[in-house]
Design an enzyme around this catalytic site. Sequence first.
Site, PDB file in Angstrom:
ATOM      1  N   LYS B  38     -16.944 -42.969 -17.260  1.00 20.53           N
ATOM      2  CA  LYS B  38     -16.508 -44.327 -16.882  1.00 20.53           C
ATOM      3  C   LYS B  38     -17.651 -45.316 -17.121  1.00 20.53           C
ATOM      4  CE  LYS B  38     -14.210 -46.741 -13.031  1.00 20.53           C
ATOM      5  NZ  LYS B  38     -13.766 -46.642 -11.612  1.00 20.53           N
ATOM      6  N   SER B 113      -9.027 -47.820 -10.838  1.00 17.95           N
ATOM      7  CA  SER B 113      -9.694 -48.500 -11.912  1.00 17.95           C
ATOM      8  C   SER B 113     -10.207 -47.575 -13.021  1.00 17.95           C
ATOM      9  CB  SER B 113     -10.879 -49.293 -11.354  1.00 17.95           C
ATOM     10  OG  SER B 113     -11.848 -48.419 -10.803  1.00 17.95           O
ATOM     11  N   SER B 137      -9.529 -45.140  -7.015  1.00 18.96           N
ATOM     12  CA  SER B 137      -9.707 -45.372  -8.454  1.00 18.96           C
ATOM     13  C   SER B 137      -9.787 -44.126  -9.325  1.00 18.96           C
ATOM     14  CB  SER B 137     -10.945 -46.231  -8.699  1.00 18.96           C
ATOM     15  OG  SER B 137     -10.681 -47.564  -8.347  1.00 18.96           O
TER      16      SER B 137
END
Lengths: 90, 433
Positions: B38, B113, B137
């Site tokens: 990420k 996210s 997330s």
Amino acid sequence: MVSPDDVEKIANLADIRLSGDRLGEFTREFNAILEYFDILDTVAEEAGEKRGEFNIMREDEVTPSLPQGEVLALPRDSEEGFIRAPRVME
Amino acid sequence: MKAQGPVTGEDPFNAFITRCEWKPGGKGMLAGIMVAVKDNISTRGIPTSCGSRILEGYTPPYNAHVVDLILREGAGIAGKTNMDEFGMGSSTENSAFGPTKNPADPSRVPGGSSGGSAAAVAAGMVPMALGSDTGGSIRCPAAFCGIVGLKPSYGRVSRYGLVAYANSLEQIGPLARTVREVSLLMEVISRYDPRDSTMGDRPFTPRLTGEVKGLRIGAPAEFFGAGVDPAVGESVREAIGLLEQSGACVVPCSMPSMAYALAAYYVTCTSEASSNLARFDGVRYGTPDDIRKPWHDAFREVRAKGFGEEVRRRILLGTFALSAGYYGKYYAKAQAARRNVSADFARIFRDVDVIAGPTMPTVAFRIGEKTDPLSMYLSDILTVPANLAGIPAVSVPCGKVNGLPVGLQIMGKPLEDERVLDVAYAYEQGAGR
């Protein structure tokens, strides 16, 4: 309820410029969210068990850090080992 | 070592912000495995933007602890994945680099996210990925994309090198297609790091027995209540039924603090964000500000241009919640509410071993469908309690509704990450994957 003036004041505190045309919509959304947060009024002030809070200090030992040159390569402007920043005095 | 890149190639779901082929080689538990990371996890030599314009051009001079750990075990890095800017969102639509699409249905969001990480895994571009979970997330995109994702217990994985959004809530964690792969990646990334002072030295020891005989499962009514799509609830009840057939028993329980958990979460995370994101001023890294202007004028300009709308909204909400005159009404109340959530979990866990329910109240929604910020926040209602209490929680696929994946969420006692993965494994085996 918060007013557009309140939101502008908060934006200044947070160092974020809000353009005038977005202020109204931000205020409307802000109020909808704050209204939802009102559910917190139902929580008793001293509810729940507070955990013991205390400080734990470690020994202040010198450890390796990033090389100065690598860090000073990141900002646009540096001079004699310092980073140049906007002026503080008006 | 410098990243070789950019790598061109198919990225039909816009899962990546930066592609690379970083293959250090070597032996280890992850030898030869390409991992997607990420874009809020620092990678030395590979740009790290957090999905934000304000970090355009920033390349970290150091690795996050978890990145060092996976490289040491022989993994490669396939790239940095798309995300809601600074982790603020539940759909990966709030990225300065455009939305990620859900491989299960490209007209829909992958969740967020960590939507890029989940999409990259679901599309088969990488076998595993790292994400971060502040209020769901990792679990939300895992559920929406039909893969497995674990939010570890607070303090189980080092946050060193994770660009901070809400420190008291967030953890880095693994995403993969199977529980076994999630367990493997978790074993590697959970090694102790004294540089994160909230981390305990509690190495993760995989324990995938698939045995649930005598396991007591709590299924709080609030996790199946208003706002939860009945078809999603039914799918999850069937999954819990399958665990019952394998010898687990379901214990009725309730969680009254769910009434205000979401409000407590949003007050807390925006407050922490308003403090954390004060560091992005264009002075030391990222989009440079105009140093000829006075201090505040320069910052206001660079932050107005560099931050997207949702990030600005959350910084303002947090600034407001912490400001004089409102602190008692919002922040202090949110912390009392948070203690109640922890107390509710502690009470329930006296009678049960794990808590199960849906990960998300619905299946993946359409890109552009949720335009109102509050309606987007409400989709986090079932994932935020685990973050508020710091407990481990995993999402494992449990069937489909209208052709779209549904996630079964299993939450455990603090530091019992091994157990929640074992229960997820038992379900995965039982469901005949």
